[in-house]
Design a protein around this motif. Sequence first.
Motif, mmCIF file in Angstrom:
data_model
loop_
_atom_site.group_PDB
_atom_site.id
_atom_site.type_symbol
_atom_site.label_atom_id
_atom_site.label_comp_id
_atom_site.label_asym_id
_atom_site.label_seq_id
_atom_site.Cartn_x
_atom_site.Cartn_y
_atom_site.Cartn_z
ATOM 1 N N GLY A 1 117.215 32.295 24.713
ATOM 2 C CA GLY A 1 117.306 32.820 26.071
ATOM 3 C C GLY A 1 115.942 33.187 26.613
ATOM 4 N N ARG A 2 115.958 33.797 27.796
ATOM 5 C CA ARG A 2 114.723 34.181 28.487
ATOM 6 C C ARG A 2 113.805 32.981 28.693
ATOM 7 N NH1 ARG A 2 114.625 39.726 24.896
ATOM 8 N NH2 ARG A 2 116.595 40.474 25.732
ATOM 9 N N ILE A 3 114.431 31.871 29.013
ATOM 10 C CA ILE A 3 113.695 30.646 29.341
ATOM 11 C C ILE A 3 113.361 30.772 30.823
ATOM 12 C CG2 ILE A 3 113.748 28.122 29.218
ATOM 13 C CD1 ILE A 3 116.157 28.386 27.323
ATOM 14 N N ASP A 4 112.357 31.570 31.101
ATOM 15 C CA ASP A 4 112.202 32.037 32.480
ATOM 16 C C ASP A 4 110.770 31.945 33.005
ATOM 17 O OD1 ASP A 4 111.113 33.967 30.883
ATOM 18 O OD2 ASP A 4 112.364 35.607 31.595
ATOM 19 N N ASN A 5 109.955 31.085 32.411
ATOM 20 C CA ASN A 5 108.582 30.933 32.885
ATOM 21 C C ASN A 5 108.356 29.532 33.423
ATOM 22 O OD1 ASN A 5 107.670 33.544 31.995
ATOM 23 N ND2 ASN A 5 107.788 32.750 29.917
ATOM 24 N N SER A 6 107.489 29.413 34.405
ATOM 25 C CA SER A 6 107.096 28.108 34.914
ATOM 26 C C SER A 6 105.857 28.294 35.765
ATOM 27 C CB SER A 6 108.213 27.469 35.748
ATOM 28 O OG SER A 6 108.483 28.253 36.891
ATOM 29 N N GLY A 7 105.148 27.217 36.004
ATOM 30 C CA GLY A 7 104.032 27.275 36.936
ATOM 31 C C GLY A 7 102.691 26.904 36.368
ATOM 32 N N GLY B 1 116.898 29.192 38.115
ATOM 33 C CA GLY B 1 117.790 30.053 37.365
ATOM 34 C C GLY B 1 117.329 30.236 35.932
ATOM 35 N N TYR B 2 118.250 30.728 35.084
ATOM 36 C CA TYR B 2 117.847 31.139 33.735
ATOM 37 C C TYR B 2 118.894 30.767 32.703
ATOM 38 C CZ TYR B 2 114.789 33.866 36.721
ATOM 39 O OH TYR B 2 113.892 34.237 37.676
ATOM 40 N N ALA B 3 119.280 29.501 32.637
ATOM 41 C CA ALA B 3 120.299 29.088 31.674
ATOM 42 C C ALA B 3 119.833 29.347 30.250
ATOM 43 C CB ALA B 3 120.627 27.607 31.856
ATOM 44 N N GLU B 4 120.750 29.812 29.403
ATOM 45 C CA GLU B 4 120.488 30.041 27.984
ATOM 46 C C GLU B 4 121.054 28.868 27.180
ATOM 47 O OE1 GLU B 4 120.791 34.897 27.940
ATOM 48 O OE2 GLU B 4 122.645 33.732 27.806
ATOM 49 N N LEU B 5 120.367 28.485 26.095
ATOM 50 C CA LEU B 5 120.755 27.310 25.328
ATOM 51 C C LEU B 5 121.341 27.715 23.979
ATOM 52 C CD1 LEU B 5 117.690 24.993 26.019
ATOM 53 C CD2 LEU B 5 119.946 24.944 27.116
#
Length: 566
Positions: free
Chosen positions: A460-466, A556-560
């Motif tokens: 989870g917390r797959i929440d970074n980009s850029g 969004g923030y899908a968890e795998l």
Amino acid sequence: MRPRASSLMLALTVVATSVTVAASPAAAAGATLTVNVAQPFRPVTHVASGGLYGLAENSRPADSTLLPIKMNSLTQPAPGVGQKPNGQPPGGDSLLVAPQATRVGAGEFIRMPDIYPDFPYKWVSWNDWLAKVDTMVRARLNATTVTNVIGWELWNEPDYTWNTAAAGAFNDGWTRTFRAVRALDPQTPIVGPSTAVYSRSWMQSFLTHARDTGTLPDIICWHELQNPARIAGDIADYRNLEAALGISPRRISINEYAAPAEVDVPGRVASYVAKFERAGVESAHRAFWYEYGTMNGLVVNNNQPTGTWWLYKWYGDMAGNMVTTTPGGQSGLDGFAAYDPTRKIVNVVFGDEAGTNTINLTGLGALGSSVRVTLLSTPAGGRFTGVAAPTTVSTGTRTVSGGQLSVSVPNMVATSAYQLVVEPAAGVPAYQQRYEAENASVFRAQRLTSASASGGGYVGRIDNSGTPRTDSYVDFVVNVPTARAYTMTIGYANGTGATATQGLAYNGGAWSTVSYPPTAGWGQFGATVSTTVTLRAGYNVIRLAKGSPYFAGGTGYAELDYIQLT
């Protein structure tokens, strides 16, 4: 770490020589290793499948030798490397090998002092060093397609290589260097102090100063090059010291392990890996003693595997969760084990003992009353001897009673390693179909636990980009029997209340988008989405990304939870 004429090196040589003569006590035959399959303690992440200077430019060794061992991470020299290890030309530049490391799912620590040509490093001046730090960090920041850098290692073996007379106290030098890196790169983790040996007094001085100056490393690092028996005590002592100083728990990397006469001895390496897994380190890297481009002696002559490579291949085959192993008595016998609940396969790797010994397995109830037991071995042929395949010692069907099974292993050679595979007699799927996200290569996201997740874990917390320093993605190294289109089912959770998206690419190919409709909540699994992937026979790398080079970024923030290929 390179061979050198010093008291430390002489000490290591004495220890290493004793290993080749007798890897374990001569009177310790008849030892027992207990494997509790019902007692998982962490997901399989292949923590010790890594190397110092493991890769050289021009894809050496080949991807085909690296993918099966599921490489966790590497320590590579700084951009613009000047280091000439063992008289070789400079090589292994972290940015130049990054494309290959990325292809095989491995992260990289960048070792900054390797900008210097000599070892021990020859200090020039603070102006010279800070200018080099600036150049190295800017080179990494400009490499906008490199996403696998997971740490800056500020110095190497300061207890041996730091020139206090010329540069001042190391603790002050650490603070100065830390701040210089952070001024340019506030995000990439910092690794240290990377001492040649663990010393409580040395570490206490360092941690106290780093705590008081706000320069604590994100990842604590030191080297274990003398004796695997030290590992548990060193890590326990560090944890006690950390708590006593009021420092929150750091991730631990042992980014050099095994002495020269140990590193090519599979039985001894099994003992190191077992202790790293048991102690909960995040990563561990094989020490560099010889030549570039061989993954520290795992391959020879046109990428042929050595005996030690097969130990790491067995390690790479592990999936699911690591399960508890307990050595008995004072023998050298030790090993590590995993249980894959989706295929019901128990995989035990062990060694470092001679004679007839016993592997006792408990918690086997889920495999049924009849199991197939296969025992393999791999020899200590050294780094110049190819081993085409491990030797099958025995295979047969055994009866499980009360969830327990005892397997006698006769005529063990202390320097060899052994693999014991236990699976239902009725058979298992022809190839691994389900890949747990927590077993994958995870970059800038977190492994978490949930009772509803397959195997008990997820990412989870797959929440970074850029930027290439914050892109968040998960790489699955998969192995399929034939080249064809496969249905890929993804288990996920999405508590945003709206559809989330991620990028999907495999083997460096074109990007597509996966959409995840909302689910009941975070960490609550059961929902799936499916897509099609066209894979080549053998190993492939599948990436699911919130952000990645050439992909604009997901939403969004899908968890795998897992992927499944059918």
